[in-house]
Design a protein around this motif. Sequence first.
Motif, PDB file in Angstrom:
ATOM      1  N   SER A 340       0.822  -1.217   0.000  1.00 30.30           N
ATOM      2  CA  SER A 340       0.000   0.000   0.000  1.00 30.30           C
ATOM      3  C   SER A 340       0.850   1.260   0.000  1.00 30.30           C
ATOM      4  O   SER A 340       0.310   2.369  -0.010  1.00 30.30           O
ATOM      5  CB  SER A 340      -0.913   0.009   1.234  1.00 30.30           C
ATOM      6  OG  SER A 340      -0.141   0.091   2.427  1.00 30.30           O
ATOM      7  N   PHE A 378      -5.464   3.676  -1.013  1.00 27.71           N
ATOM      8  CA  PHE A 378      -5.250   3.081   0.303  1.00 27.71           C
ATOM      9  C   PHE A 378      -5.404   4.175   1.359  1.00 27.71           C
ATOM     10  O   PHE A 378      -4.907   5.287   1.191  1.00 27.71           O
ATOM     11  CB  PHE A 378      -3.867   2.447   0.405  1.00 27.71           C
ATOM     12  CG  PHE A 378      -3.600   1.410  -0.652  1.00 27.71           C
ATOM     13  CD1 PHE A 378      -4.010   0.101  -0.476  1.00 27.71           C
ATOM     14  CD2 PHE A 378      -2.964   1.763  -1.839  1.00 27.71           C
ATOM     15  CE1 PHE A 378      -3.791  -0.850  -1.461  1.00 27.71           C
ATOM     16  CE2 PHE A 378      -2.728   0.827  -2.820  1.00 27.71           C
ATOM     17  CZ  PHE A 378      -3.146  -0.489  -2.635  1.00 27.71           C
ATOM     18  N   PHE A 405      -6.804  -4.061   4.256  1.00 29.51           N
ATOM     19  CA  PHE A 405      -5.671  -4.433   3.403  1.00 29.51           C
ATOM     20  C   PHE A 405      -4.965  -5.687   3.901  1.00 29.51           C
ATOM     21  O   PHE A 405      -4.543  -6.524   3.105  1.00 29.51           O
ATOM     22  CB  PHE A 405      -4.675  -3.282   3.320  1.00 29.51           C
ATOM     23  CG  PHE A 405      -3.487  -3.577   2.444  1.00 29.51           C
ATOM     24  CD1 PHE A 405      -3.608  -3.581   1.060  1.00 29.51           C
ATOM     25  CD2 PHE A 405      -2.245  -3.856   2.996  1.00 29.51           C
ATOM     26  CE1 PHE A 405      -2.518  -3.866   0.250  1.00 29.51           C
ATOM     27  CE2 PHE A 405      -1.148  -4.136   2.198  1.00 29.51           C
ATOM     28  CZ  PHE A 405      -1.289  -4.139   0.819  1.00 29.51           C
ATOM     29  N   ARG A 436      -7.992  -0.845   1.757  1.00 30.53           N
ATOM     30  CA  ARG A 436      -7.880  -0.813   0.289  1.00 30.53           C
ATOM     31  C   ARG A 436      -9.207  -0.325  -0.274  1.00 30.53           C
ATOM     32  O   ARG A 436     -10.273  -0.876   0.053  1.00 30.53           O
ATOM     33  CB  ARG A 436      -7.543  -2.200  -0.243  1.00 30.53           C
ATOM     34  CG  ARG A 436      -7.353  -2.288  -1.757  1.00 30.53           C
ATOM     35  CD  ARG A 436      -7.037  -3.729  -2.148  1.00 30.53           C
ATOM     36  NE  ARG A 436      -6.685  -3.864  -3.544  1.00 30.53           N
ATOM     37  CZ  ARG A 436      -7.548  -4.079  -4.529  1.00 30.53           C
ATOM     38  NH1 ARG A 436      -8.857  -4.175  -4.254  1.00 30.53           N
ATOM     39  NH2 ARG A 436      -7.144  -4.198  -5.781  1.00 30.53           N
TER      40      ARG A 436
END
Length: 728
Positions: A340, A378, A405, A436
Motif C-alpha cells: 500500500s 489506500f 488491506f 484498500r
Amino acid sequence: MRRSLRTRIRVALTAVLIVAGSLTVLSPPGAQADLQNPRQDFLRSSVGGLFIHWGERTSPQHTSCSAWENDVRSGGWTANYWVTEARKLHVQYVVLATFHSRLGYARPWPSAIPGSCKTNHDFVRDLIDATNAAGMKTILYMTDDPQWHNEGLSSGDWLNSSAYSSFKGHSVDLTTRDGFGEFSYDNFFEVMNRYPDLGGFWIDNDNAYWESHDLYAQIYQRRPNYTISNNNEDTAIMDMISNEQKTGMSPSYDYPQATFTAGPRLIEADYKLPSTGAWWFDGSNPSVDQRLTLGRYITNAGSSIKSLMAETAQVNGRFPSNQESFNNFADTYLNQIFGSISGTEGGGYLFGGLKPGFWNDGAHGVTTISKTNPDLHFIHVVTRPSTTTLRLRDNGYRVTGVTNFRTGAPVTFSQGGGNLTLTGISGWDQFDTVFRVTTNGRAGIIPPSTYTMSASASAGGHGASAVADGNYLTYWDSNKTTPVSLRFDLGSTKRVQYIGINQREDSVAYARSDTEQSARIRDYRVLVSSDGTNWGNPVATGTLPSRRGVAMIDIPVQNTRHVRLEVVNTHATSSDTTRFKRLRVDEAWIGSDYATGGPPPPPGSTFEAEDAVCQGTIDANHAGFTGSGFCNTDNAVGAAVEWTVPADTAGDVPATFRFANGTTANRPMDITVNGVLVSGGLNFGSTVDWTSWTTTTITVPLKAGSNTVRATATTANGGPNLDNLTIG
C-alpha cells in the motif's frame, strides 16, 4: 547536524565567472526544467533511504586516520551489513556521510588529494558494489563547511592546509569558506572520475566557490545519471530538497504538515531514528520510538516525500542494539503493508486520491494512490478515531469497494455529502490500519478545461489559467496580494455545490511554532453571478484550517455561470516574510454534485457524457438526450470527450456512441482506448437537426480494470453533440 541557515548570494541564478581578467556570464539550466528529469526516476520510485553518519569522530574518536581505518577493518566492517539493514527498513538508497564537518572530514576512499583523512581501502567502492547488487544506490554526502575544523581536538586540525597548498601550488586556507570550497570542489571531480555508477551527491549546503565555478551544471554534464540533493535549501538547479529533523507539527509524526518546499519538487525528509542524541554514534544506545518513526515513514509516503532515516553506525559499521532491534521489527511490520506504500503517490495532492490529514473523532492519517491504477487507493489510519467509524472527504471519487488491506475482509461503507464513511471497524492496528479502496473514476466535477479563469492579481508567468490547465507543473501565484479573488467562468449556467483546491503548501524550515503556519488559504468568501458583473452578497464565508492536502469549500447549491473565490488572508504570519501572504494554487475545480458509491457498472452499461471529461460544455438545450445533458464539444481540432470505463475481464467489446449532428457536414473523431488509436476518423454524419439522435458502433479492446475511451475531433468543426457511450 547542521548550523543555522545563512544568507548567500545566489549565483545559481546567473553564475558569473572571471576568467583571465574577462567577465564571462554562464547561463545555468532553468529551474523548471529540473522539476522532472529522467535521472530522478530512481528517487521518485523510492520510498526512502538509510542515512549513515560515520567517520573519524565516531566514538571512540580517532585522531589518526590510519588507526581509524585499521579499527574499521579489524572490527569486521562490511558494506553488505548496511545494505541488509536498509532493506529491513524498506528503503532503496544509502546516503554515506563521512566527509562531514563534525566527523573529521574523512574520505573513505584512497584519494590523491591531500587535505584531510583518506583511507587506503576503498570503502565507497565496496558500498556502491553492494547497493548495486541489491538494486539500490549509494549517494555520497558532501559538506561545504570548514567551521568545525578543530572541534574535539586539544591541538592540531582535521584539515591540512599546508599539504593541500603544496598540492595546488598556491596558498589555500582550508579553514575559510573559499579555501574549503576549492578543496571540496576538487573532491567532487575526483569522486565523479572514480565512481561513474554512484547515485549522486547529497549536499550540506551550497558554497559560493562551487556556485561561481558552475559545479552543479558540470556534475550533470559529466555524470548525467547523478542526482543532487540539498539540505534545507531550495537551490533551483538541484533535483531534491531535504527537510531536516523538523519539529513543531501536530501530530508530531506528521512531517508533511510543514514542508519547506511543496511538490511537485522532489522532496525528502531526513530524521534520526533514535529521535534524541547525536546524528552519529557517540557511545550511547538510545531506544527508537516505534510509533514516531513508523508514523513519519507512513505520512511521508502518503505525501510523496522520501524518508531518509538516520542511524548511528559504530566504528565497525554496526548499529547499536536498539537500532538493530527496531530494524528487525520494521522489516516484519512493513512487509505486511508495503504493497500500500510502494508504487504509490501521496493521495489528496497533485496525483488525485482521497483527502489526508485530520478526520473524524480524533483520527489522523494519510492516503496513497496507485501510480498505475487511478482507481486504486489506500487509507492509512495512523491515529485511530475514538469510535468504530472513519469519515474522510472522497475528493469526488465514486467508491466501489473497501477492504481491510491485511485481511482482505470487506468493510461496510457509504458515500454522501462529499464524504466516504467506513463503519463497524474493530481491531485497529496500533501503528497503521490500512484499508484498500477501489473506485470508478470521479463524478460531479465540471471539467476544468471548460472554464475561463481570471484573478484580481497574479505574478508574472503564473496567471489564473494555470489552475484549470490540467498540468500540475504550473500554478497561479497571487503575487502576495490579499484580499485576492480567483474567478471561474463556467461558460453557461451550471449547478454548483463546492470548490476543490490544491495549494502549494510551502512552510518554514527546522522547528516551527504554532504561529508559523504554511502558505495556505485561511479566511474566504464565495460569491456567484449570472453575468460576471453583479455579484450580490457572499453565498458562503468561512475559515479553512491550516491542514494539508486538498481543500474543499462547500456552498449552498447554486445555479450560476460565474463563481468568485475571495481569499481574505492566508495562514502564514508576517514574521515569516518569505511565505507571508503567499498563495500558489496548482489546480482548482467546481463540483456540481457529490459522488455516490456502489459497485461498478456491469458490462453493457451506459456512460453519460455529462459524467465524462468534456472539452466543451455540458448542455441540455436540445431534447431527446438521456441523463441530465450532453457534451457539446468545442469547435476545434482536438476537442475531445473521455469516459472512464471499468471492465471485469479483458476482451474486445462493442462501443456504441449516441450523438446528434444538426449540420450538413460529417464531424469525424479519432477513437482511442487507453491511449491507443482503435478507429481513425470514425464518421459522425449529419442527423439533420440537433434533436435527432442516432448511434454508431465499433469494437474496442478493454483491459481488466479501469479503461479510458476517448473521442477526439479531427476537424475545425469539432465533434457532434455526444450523449452517451454504451459498452457491450
